[in-house]
Design an enzyme around this catalytic site. Structure first.
Site, short mmCIF file in Angstrom:
data_model
loop_
_atom_site.label_atom_id
_atom_site.label_comp_id
_atom_site.label_asym_id
_atom_site.label_seq_id
_atom_site.Cartn_x
_atom_site.Cartn_y
_atom_site.Cartn_z
N SER A 116 -22.25 -45.88 -2.59
CA SER A 116 -22.49 -46.88 -3.63
C SER A 116 -23.83 -46.73 -4.33
O SER A 116 -24.10 -45.71 -4.95
CB SER A 116 -22.33 -48.27 -3.01
OG SER A 116 -22.47 -49.25 -3.99
N HIS A 117 -24.68 -47.73 -4.15
CA HIS A 117 -25.97 -47.78 -4.84
C HIS A 117 -27.07 -47.10 -4.04
O HIS A 117 -28.22 -47.11 -4.46
CB HIS A 117 -26.34 -49.25 -5.05
CG HIS A 117 -26.29 -50.02 -3.76
ND1 HIS A 117 -25.11 -50.35 -3.14
CD2 HIS A 117 -27.27 -50.46 -2.95
CE1 HIS A 117 -25.36 -50.98 -2.01
NE2 HIS A 117 -26.67 -51.06 -1.87
N ASP A 288 -24.05 -48.60 -10.99
CA ASP A 288 -24.50 -47.91 -9.78
C ASP A 288 -23.75 -46.59 -9.59
O ASP A 288 -22.93 -46.18 -10.43
CB ASP A 288 -24.37 -48.82 -8.55
CG ASP A 288 -22.92 -49.06 -8.15
OD1 ASP A 288 -22.03 -48.90 -9.01
OD2 ASP A 288 -22.68 -49.42 -6.99
N ASP A 290 -21.24 -45.45 -7.82
CA ASP A 290 -19.78 -45.37 -7.85
C ASP A 290 -19.15 -46.26 -8.90
O ASP A 290 -17.93 -46.40 -8.96
CB ASP A 290 -19.19 -45.67 -6.47
CG ASP A 290 -19.49 -47.09 -6.00
OD1 ASP A 290 -20.57 -47.60 -6.31
OD2 ASP A 290 -18.64 -47.68 -5.30
N ASP A 292 -19.20 -49.57 -9.55
CA ASP A 292 -18.68 -50.93 -9.40
C ASP A 292 -19.71 -52.01 -9.67
O ASP A 292 -19.36 -53.15 -9.93
CB ASP A 292 -17.96 -51.13 -8.05
CG ASP A 292 -18.82 -50.80 -6.86
OD1 ASP A 292 -20.00 -50.45 -7.05
OD2 ASP A 292 -18.30 -50.86 -5.72
N ARG A 293 -21.00 -51.67 -9.63
CA ARG A 293 -22.03 -52.68 -9.91
C ARG A 293 -22.52 -52.57 -11.36
O ARG A 293 -22.46 -51.48 -11.94
CB ARG A 293 -23.24 -52.48 -9.01
CG ARG A 293 -22.94 -52.67 -7.55
CD ARG A 293 -24.21 -52.55 -6.73
NE ARG A 293 -23.91 -52.84 -5.34
CZ ARG A 293 -24.78 -53.32 -4.47
NH1 ARG A 293 -26.02 -53.56 -4.84
NH2 ARG A 293 -24.42 -53.56 -3.23
N GLU A 376 -20.53 -61.47 -7.49
CA GLU A 376 -21.50 -61.58 -6.41
C GLU A 376 -22.90 -61.40 -6.98
O GLU A 376 -23.09 -60.71 -7.98
CB GLU A 376 -21.26 -60.49 -5.38
CG GLU A 376 -19.91 -60.56 -4.74
CD GLU A 376 -19.77 -59.51 -3.65
OE1 GLU A 376 -19.70 -59.88 -2.49
OE2 GLU A 376 -19.76 -58.32 -3.99
N LYS A 389 -14.87 -54.56 -7.69
CA LYS A 389 -15.71 -54.97 -8.81
C LYS A 389 -15.82 -53.79 -9.77
O LYS A 389 -15.56 -52.65 -9.38
CB LYS A 389 -17.07 -55.45 -8.33
CG LYS A 389 -17.84 -54.48 -7.44
CD LYS A 389 -19.01 -55.22 -6.82
CE LYS A 389 -19.93 -54.29 -6.07
NZ LYS A 389 -19.56 -54.08 -4.67
#
Ligand code: G16
Length: 600
Positions: A116-117, A288, A290, A292-293, A376, A389
């Site tokens: 992820s991030h 981010d 991947d 999703d953020r 979130e 997300k």
């Protein structure tokens, strides 16, 4: 060509318990002999009767070790009776794209290769996550099953000599132990882009970005932080919507993210903040690793907190064509997220849910047709178009609303606060601390706050006092299946609606990360609009005041980047609560840290 599978003896590892979202460790941990193999075998075994003949989607965020892991997983799928693997070109697929493709292709599930991030590179982080048939992250019962399998695993299956070229799109067929096994290497962006075109009105977005009917072009700056969203962003924002070439940056997915920390917040996406401060662009977004953020900024780097972003989207969903078709079923947020969306849910009379941290908790509500929009505080926003997300979706949703409302980001926020009041929110992260002392801290805190006499306690900081209304360790009962998820974070809820939440992160790759969340609600128009009217002067002054306040208490907080905290208004409004949180947790004693690593 005929291939034969082999069974390779192995010994279990005891640290393969998935966290908030999959297993995340250093690359060097995954590179240990049999480490990745064991975890992948456990994922496949967890499919039980569904494994034979299954269809799995496979892709990752392009970080170091994604390609090696993808090739290994294909060899293991071949040996385990999987029928078909659908993998992104070069091993690339964003997390929301995987979710979409699982659903579109009616696949058994998907394996996502990402931390992820978290940063990437040979000595940085890697991760493996399993998503189920609904497209969402595996729920707790499945991750527990995977973990239980890892601790007693004795062998894994692999076809050693099956080499699939994931750098060339196409269909590949093999015969393994007499059964057909196929691999389809797909365009990483095409399916996702066509989904976005179904959800949004691309022609109105194009008019906005290019300018029409005498309107100036609405200048965007999109920063992919060298994560997986780069090719998606180029296709959508430049090719489909007509943004200028220099309106998208860091769009090449790199194994080490070009040294960037692909976490879209004010600290790690400071490059975007600085660029927006120049006042040339009307809108900024970063995603981010991947995809999703997301972080959303307005002109002059006007920062939209994730909690506010969710609420503004919720109040304007009718502008998005998708929701005009599906209707709006309900809203949800994770427990530590500030409650701005709660008031919108109340105003538009839809279901509202508060779930533990982790996107997986939203999935069941969406599957039960109870939830349309959720988010979130950790920069995650999404809807029921997928079960993850979705950063690019969030940016497009904002642009769609701007195109319809014909207001700037800041104007949208100000009118939202006027109508609903404003939630001030901040999060302090203490990263990579000693795991044992943090566990001790949490246990001690739980004992204190759950003692029968704690409710009603008045806690005073300087001239502010707060009365504890409820204190517990958050326990969630899933309204769909009744499952219980306990101990999801210590909550101190005060009589005036303010909150302090403390929990340990489940996404770090080593040590423990403590997160302290503080929020309060303000509806006095003078307070909530003061800083918005004179944003920059006010933020500077407020930042000075809070620094002074902390200094006089001999609590010097060294912000990593002083004065780029555009939500500094929150730091000021929340200063008494922040100090109470630091005192109650005894964070300095337990972490040995004088200051957090990141303040959001
Ligand atoms: C994951 C989950 C999110 C969660 C976040 C932070 O995000 O999908 O639902 O909010 O972790 O979790 P924690 O506070 O435990 O670190 P991502 O973007 O890391 O996959």
């Amino acid at each position: 060509m005929e291939f034969r599978s082999s069974v390779v003896p192995t010994t279990p590892f005891d640290d393969q318990k998935p966290g908030t979202s999959g297993l995340r460790k250093k690359v060097t941990v995954f590179q240990q002999q049999n480490y990745t193999e064991n975890f992948v075998q456990a994922i496949l075994d967890s499919l039980r009767d569904d494994l034979k003949g299954s269809v799995l989607i496979l892709g990752g965020d392009g970080r170091y070790y994604v390609k090696d892991a993808a090739k290994l997983i294909i060899k293991m799928c071949a040996a385990n009776g999987v029928k078909r693997v659908i993998v992104g070109h070069h091993g690339l697929l964003s997390t929301p794209a995987v979710s979409h493709i699982i659903r579109k292709r009616n696949a058994t599930g998907g394996i996502i290769l990402t931390a992820s991030h978290n940063p990437g590179g040979p000595d940085k982080d890697f991760g493996i996550k399993f998503n189920t048939r609904n497209g969402g992250p595996a729920p707790d019962n499945i991750t527990t099953d995977i973990f239980n399998i890892t601790v007693s695993l004795e062998s894994y299956k692999i076809v050693h000599d099956l080499e699939c070229d994931i750098d060339a799109q196409g269909d590949y067929a093999y015969s393994v132990d007499g059964n057909e096994f196929t691999v389809e290497v797909i365009d990483s962006v095409a399916d996702y882009v066509s989904l976005m075109k179904q959800i949004f009105d691309f022609s109105s977005l194009r008019n906005l970005l290019e300018g029409s009917e005498g309107q100036k072009p609405f200048k965007v700056l999109i920063n992919s932080l060298n994560g997986v969203t780069g090719p998606y962003v180029r296709q959508i924002f430049v090719k489909e919507l007509g943004a200028s070439e220099d309106g998208v940056v860091n769009t090449e997915p790199l194994e080490d993210f070009g040294g960037l920390h692909p976490d879209p917040n004010l600290t790690y996406a400071a490059e975007l903040v600085d660029a927006l401060k120049e006042g040339i662009h009307d809108f900024g977004a970063a995603f981010d690793g991947d995809g999703d953020r997301n972080m959303i900024l307005g002109k002059n780097a006007f920062f939209v907190t994730p909690s506010d972003s969710l609420a503004v989207l919720g109040a304007h969903l009718h502008h998005i064509p998708y929701f005009r078709t599906t209707g709006v079923k309900g809203f949800a947020r994770s427990m530590p997220t500030a409650g701005a969306i709660d008031r919108v849910a109340n105003a538009v009379a839809v279901n509202f849910y508060e779930v533990p941290t982790g996107w997986k908790y939203f999935g069941a509500l969406m599957d039960a047709n109870r939830l349309s929009l959720c988010g979130e505080e950790s920069f995650g926003t999404g809807s029921d178009h997928v079960r993850e997300k979705d950063g690019i979706w969030a940016a497009l949703a904002w642009l769609q609303i701007i195109a319809c409302e014909k207001k700037s980001v800041e104007e949208l926020l100000v009118s939202h606060w006027r109508k609903f009041g404003r939630n001030f929110f901040t999060r302090y992260d203490y990263e990579n601390c000693d795991a044992e002392s943090c566990a001790t801290m949490m246990n001690k805190l739980e004992q204190i706050v759950t003692s029968p006499v704690y409710v009603g306690t008045k806690i005073i900081h300087r001239n502010k006092s707060y009365v504890v209304k409820l204190a517990d360790n958050f326990c969630y009962e899933d309204p769909v299946d009744g499952s219980i998820t306990a101990r999801q974070g210590i909550r101190l809820l005060f009589a005036d609606g303010s909150r302090i939440i403390v929990r340990l992160s489940g996404t770090g790759s080593s040590g423990a990360t403590v997160r302290i969340y503080v929020d309060s609600y303000e509806k006095d128009e003078n307070v909530l609009l003061e800083d918005a009217q004179d944003f920059y002067v006010c933020f500077f002054l407020l930042a000075c005041i809070v620094s002074f306040d902390l200094l006089v208490r001999n609590e010097v907080v060294e912000y990593q980047k002083p004065f780029i905290q555009y939500n500094t208004a929150s730091q000021v409004v929340l200063a008494p609560l922040i100090n109470i949180a630091l005192d109650v947790t005894e964070i300095r004693v337990h972490t040995g840290r004088d200051a957090p690593t990141v303040i959001t």
